[in-house]
Design an enzyme around this catalytic site. Structure first.
Site, PDB file in Angstrom:
ATOM      1  NE  ARG A  11      34.098  35.369  62.061  1.00  0.00           N
ATOM      2  CZ  ARG A  11      34.757  36.524  61.914  1.00  0.00           C
ATOM      3  NH1 ARG A  11      35.365  36.805  60.765  1.00  0.00           N
ATOM      4  NH2 ARG A  11      34.788  37.414  62.884  1.00  0.00           N
ATOM      5  CB  SER A  67      30.288  38.900  62.813  1.00  0.00           C
ATOM      6  OG  SER A  67      30.666  38.768  61.451  1.00  0.00           O
ATOM      7  CE  LYS A  79      39.507  41.655  56.285  1.00  0.00           C
ATOM      8  NZ  LYS A  79      39.746  41.468  57.702  1.00  0.00           N
ATOM      9  CG  ASP A  80      38.919  36.573  58.397  1.00  0.00           C
ATOM     10  OD1 ASP A  80      39.750  37.449  58.699  1.00  0.00           O
ATOM     11  OD2 ASP A  80      37.688  36.729  58.489  1.00  0.00           O
ATOM     12  CB  THR A 119      44.271  49.441  63.753  1.00  0.00           C
ATOM     13  OG1 THR A 119      44.424  48.232  63.003  1.00  0.00           O
ATOM     14  CG2 THR A 119      45.633  50.067  63.941  1.00  0.00           C
ATOM     15  CB  SER A 158      45.728  45.349  61.434  1.00  0.00           C
ATOM     16  OG  SER A 158      46.606  45.164  60.348  1.00  0.00           O
ATOM     17  NE  ARG A 179      46.879  44.544  56.164  1.00  0.00           N
ATOM     18  CZ  ARG A 179      46.049  45.566  55.951  1.00  0.00           C
ATOM     19  NH1 ARG A 179      46.445  46.611  55.228  1.00  0.00           N
ATOM     20  NH2 ARG A 179      44.822  45.555  56.432  1.00  0.00           N
ATOM     21  NE  ARG A 180      43.361  47.682  58.352  1.00  0.00           N
ATOM     22  CZ  ARG A 180      42.289  46.932  58.596  1.00  0.00           C
ATOM     23  NH1 ARG A 180      41.994  46.581  59.836  1.00  0.00           N
ATOM     24  NH2 ARG A 180      41.511  46.545  57.603  1.00  0.00           N
ATOM     25  CE  LYS A 181      48.397  48.178  66.865  1.00  0.00           C
ATOM     26  NZ  LYS A 181      48.736  47.323  68.037  1.00  0.00           N
ATOM     27  NE  ARG A 205      40.291  40.817  67.745  1.00  0.00           N
ATOM     28  CZ  ARG A 205      40.174  39.664  68.387  1.00  0.00           C
ATOM     29  NH1 ARG A 205      40.980  39.367  69.379  1.00  0.00           N
ATOM     30  NH2 ARG A 205      39.253  38.788  68.032  1.00  0.00           N
ATOM     31  N   GLY A 206      36.803  43.204  67.817  1.00  0.00           N
ATOM     32  CA  GLY A 206      35.347  43.137  67.812  1.00  0.00           C
ATOM     33  C   GLY A 206      34.782  43.370  66.422  1.00  0.00           C
ATOM     34  CD  GLN A 213      27.655  45.812  63.551  1.00  0.00           C
ATOM     35  OE1 GLN A 213      28.701  45.203  63.707  1.00  0.00           O
ATOM     36  NE2 GLN A 213      26.736  45.429  62.684  1.00  0.00           N
ATOM     37  CB  THR A 214      32.298  46.092  68.794  1.00  0.00           C
ATOM     38  OG1 THR A 214      31.223  45.171  68.994  1.00  0.00           O
ATOM     39  CG2 THR A 214      33.069  46.238  70.081  1.00  0.00           C
ATOM     40  NE  ARG A 215      37.195  45.614  64.487  1.00  0.00           N
ATOM     41  CZ  ARG A 215      38.149  45.042  63.766  1.00  0.00           C
ATOM     42  NH1 ARG A 215      38.944  45.776  63.017  1.00  0.00           N
ATOM     43  NH2 ARG A 215      38.307  43.740  63.787  1.00  0.00           N
ATOM     44  CB  CYS A 235      45.831  37.022  59.564  1.00  0.00           C
ATOM     45  SG  CYS A 235      44.948  35.768  58.662  1.00  0.00           S
TER      46      CYS A 235
END
Length: 303
Positions: free
Chosen positions: A9, A11, A81-82, A125, A127, A129-131, A147-148, A151-153, A240
């Site tokens: 990818r 990114s 993980k993706d 977030t 996710s 899972r995290r929430k 999302r993103g 750097q965006t986050r 995921c």
């Protein structure tokens, strides 16, 4: 030796991972020629919708996998993980690179720890899972979809009303952002995504030449741990975008796996653990223990 094409990818984090693989290959094969081929995936293009609403079959991998099948790439570098637990026919993971820190980290806007945040604080977030795990730990927290790329986050954290964000430690460390970490979240509070922290290399099954080329990069302990986690995920038919967490470690030859399934609101959270020598057996054992505790009912409601 013909030029070996390494798919990734585009990114910054994905490029870092692919560059790392390329540098390792150049170290092992100084006479070799290696080039990066970057692509945008569906998950990179759709940034205004939570991942859980898009569907996650190959969201960050499909275009690279097609490149492998079309012989446009010799290998593809992914964050494990993706990757779905069932790969397209004709493809395989040949290499599990040594795992970076697998846990999640909290990046606070003001340096305040997660447990010190005021009631109603906002966490960024997307996710599930995290929430779910954070809601179980602190039902008073609020959430904003995020999302993103990293750097965006980070930029959104600075410019929004968010009080902090949760990210994978591995990506934060690989970009050299250790000083931005407020705290590493302990496993008892936050179990990781399956395969988190591991870079995987996917190839076409019949390419035994590429598999042999990549063999020096494979880390056996990492492979055993993440294969156990992926076996658990496969048994639960998760992806995921469901609140499933798992983390395996190999200690004195034993694979020790902890698994977690939670409801979206965090009110129900079940955990199980097992250990053994075979990754598939250990993964299935933890999945069966979670099922006995009601995992299938929780996941059925979410689906």
């Amino acid at each position: 030796m013909k030029t070996i094409r390494i798919g990734t990818r585009d990114s910054q984090l994905a490029m870092w991972q692919a560059e790392w693989v390329k540098s390792k290959l150049e170290m092992f094969y100084p006479e070799g020629k290696f080039e990066l081929v970057s692509m945008k995936t569906k998950g990179d293009k759709i940034l205004d919708v939570p991942l859980s609403k898009i569907g996650d079959k190959g969201l960050f991998t499909k275009e690279l996998e097609q490149g492998l099948l079309d012989d446009e790439l010799d290998m593809a570098v992914h964050s494990l993980k993706d990757m779905p637990t069932v790969l397209p026919k004709g493809l395989m993971i040949s290499t599990f690179c040594e795992r970076e820190e697998p846990r999640d980290v909290f990046l606070s806007k003001t340096g305040v720890l997660l447990e010190e945040l005021p009631s109603g604080a906002i966490i960024g977030t997307s996710s599930l899972r995290r929430k779910a795990q954070l809601k179980h730990y602190r039902p008073d927290l609020k959430f904003m979809d995020l999302r993103g790329n990293l750097q965006t986050r980070w930029k959104k954290l600075q410019e929004s009303e968010m009080d902090g964000i949760v990210l994978a430690a591995a990506g934060v460390k690989r970009l050299g952002w250790e000083k931005r970490i407020t705290q590493i979240l302990p496993e008892d509070l936050m179990l990781s995504a399956v395969g988190q922290g591991s870079v995987a290399i996917e190839i076409v099954e019949r390419r035994s030449d590429i598999q042999k080329l990549l063999s020096p990069l494979n880390d056996i302990a990492t492979e055993q741990a993440v294969r156990a986690e992926r076996a658990l995920m496969r048994k639960l038919e998760g992806g995921c975008q469901v609140p499933i967490g798992a983390l395996a470690r190999v200690i004195n030859g034993q694979i020790i796996l902890r698994g977690m399934v939670a409801s979206l609101d965090g009110t129900r959270l079940i955990k199980a653990e097992a250990q053994g020598l075979d990754p598939e057996t250990v993964g299935n054992e933890v999945a069966n223990r979670l099922i006995a505790l009601g995992a299938n009912d929780i996941l059925a409601e979410i689906r």
